[in-house]
Write an enzyme that holds these catalytic residues in place. Structure first.
Site, mmCIF file in Angstrom:
data_model
loop_
_atom_site.group_PDB
_atom_site.id
_atom_site.type_symbol
_atom_site.label_atom_id
_atom_site.label_comp_id
_atom_site.label_asym_id
_atom_site.label_seq_id
_atom_site.Cartn_x
_atom_site.Cartn_y
_atom_site.Cartn_z
ATOM 1 N N SER A 282 0.825 -1.211 0.000
ATOM 2 C CA SER A 282 0.000 0.000 0.000
ATOM 3 C C SER A 282 0.863 1.266 0.000
ATOM 4 O O SER A 282 2.016 1.260 0.429
ATOM 5 C CB SER A 282 -0.907 0.028 1.225
ATOM 6 O OG SER A 282 -1.706 -1.137 1.277
HETATM 7 N N1 SAH Z 1 0.197 -5.361 4.279
HETATM 8 C C1 SAH Z 1 0.762 -5.653 2.981
HETATM 9 C C2 SAH Z 1 -0.218 -5.357 1.874
HETATM 10 C C3 SAH Z 1 -0.533 -6.584 1.164
HETATM 11 S S1 SAH Z 1 -1.864 -6.505 -0.014
HETATM 12 C C4 SAH Z 1 2.059 -4.924 2.784
HETATM 13 O O1 SAH Z 1 2.405 -4.056 3.591
HETATM 14 O O2 SAH Z 1 2.759 -5.220 1.812
HETATM 15 C C5 SAH Z 1 -3.030 -7.635 0.715
HETATM 16 C C6 SAH Z 1 -2.494 -9.021 1.022
HETATM 17 O O3 SAH Z 1 -3.570 -9.769 1.563
HETATM 18 C C7 SAH Z 1 -1.996 -9.811 -0.176
HETATM 19 O O4 SAH Z 1 -0.690 -10.234 0.067
HETATM 20 C C8 SAH Z 1 -2.967 -10.987 -0.284
HETATM 21 O O5 SAH Z 1 -2.349 -12.176 -0.728
HETATM 22 C C9 SAH Z 1 -3.421 -11.115 1.143
HETATM 23 N N2 SAH Z 1 -4.720 -11.783 1.350
HETATM 24 C C10 SAH Z 1 -5.866 -11.660 0.641
HETATM 25 N N3 SAH Z 1 -6.843 -12.403 1.178
HETATM 26 C C11 SAH Z 1 -6.298 -13.018 2.276
HETATM 27 C C12 SAH Z 1 -6.810 -13.913 3.265
HETATM 28 N N4 SAH Z 1 -8.077 -14.346 3.252
HETATM 29 N N5 SAH Z 1 -5.971 -14.329 4.232
HETATM 30 C C13 SAH Z 1 -4.681 -13.908 4.289
HETATM 31 N N6 SAH Z 1 -4.149 -13.061 3.382
HETATM 32 C C14 SAH Z 1 -4.950 -12.621 2.388
#
Ligand code: SAH
Length: 213
Positions: free
Chosen positions: A64
């Site tokens: 993000s």
């Molecule tokens: N906090 C992260 C942002 C990642 S984007 C950062 O700082 O880089 C959102 C993430 O959520 C992705 O990696 C995706 O694979 C994960 N995601 C989506 N649905 C999910 C679920 N049900 N359980 C765990 N992770 C999930």
């Protein structure tokens, strides 16, 4: 944490993207001064790591925009020393920011590769207060509940019930809720009697949370 050639970029990011907006919590600002964001993106993206936008990571996911990570963290209202649940490890950047403030961070990611890559970077940086789980974050981490803060980094169609249950009294959950077109970043608070209240922070656009709940 060690100094590096991006320290100047990081300082400028904090001043022009966070302080100039509405990020005022000194614990959050200090965390952003410390965590080397460029180490959480690929080599090709490093020069852009401190820019005012999200960046691609593996599996078509994104890290993000710095401001959104800061806003979500500030909205959690941590005092320091809490046990926090972080859903969607992704690059691990948000996890690192939380680990700077909380006493322990439990982070869940559904993609094994993302979780393992993030854990490598975070271990390399010396974080000892993070536990990793590969799986469906909509179910939370019941064995470790309750949490004094829950942060979800992907948009849910509706509030996952297990996460609400795993939120401690007097604690906050920050979660984007909505469909692909329209989402709201919500602050969900549980008071000392377990009553729930919801407040909209801002309109937003996150990738979807994919899971059972
Ligand atoms: N906090 C992260 C942002 C990642 S984007 C950062 O700082 O880089 C959102 C993430 O959520 C992705 O990696 C995706 O694979 C994960 N995601 C989506 N649905 C999910 C679920 N049900 N359980 C765990 N992770 C999930």
């Amino acid at each position: 944490m060690m100094d590096d050639k991006f320290a100047g970029h990081r300082k400028k990011m904090v001043e022009t993207q966070l302080i100039s907006r509405d990020i005022k919590d000194q614990k959050v600002l200090d965390a952003f001064y410390r965590v080397p964001r460029h180490l959480f993106v690929s080599l090709e993206m490093r020069s852009q790591a401190y820019e005012d936008y999200p960046l691609p990571i593996a599996h078509n996911q994104t890290i993000s925009q710095p401001y959104i990570v800061a806003l979500m963290t500030q909205s959690l209202g941590l005092k320091g020393g809490e046990k926090v649940l972080d859903i969607g490890t992704g690059s691990g950047y948000q996890t690192a920011i939380l680990a700077e403030i909380a006493s322990h961070v439990y982070t869940v990611e559904r993609h094994r590769l993302l979780s393992e890559t993030a854990a490598e970077v975070l271990n390399e940086l010396g974080y000892k207060n993070i536990s990793y789980k590969i799986g469906d974050g909509t179910k939370g981490w019941p064995e470790e509940a309750p949490f004094e803060g829950i942060l979800v980094a992907a948009a849910a169609i509706r509030l996952p019930e297990p996460l609400l249950e795993q939120l401690a009294n007097n604690s906050t959950m920050i979660i984007p809720v909505g469909d692909l077109q329209q989402q709201e970043l919500l602050s969900i608070k549980k008071d000392n009697e377990g009553n729930i209240s919801k407040e909209k922070i801002v309109g937003c656009r996150f990738l979807p949370l994919i899971g059972a709940e």
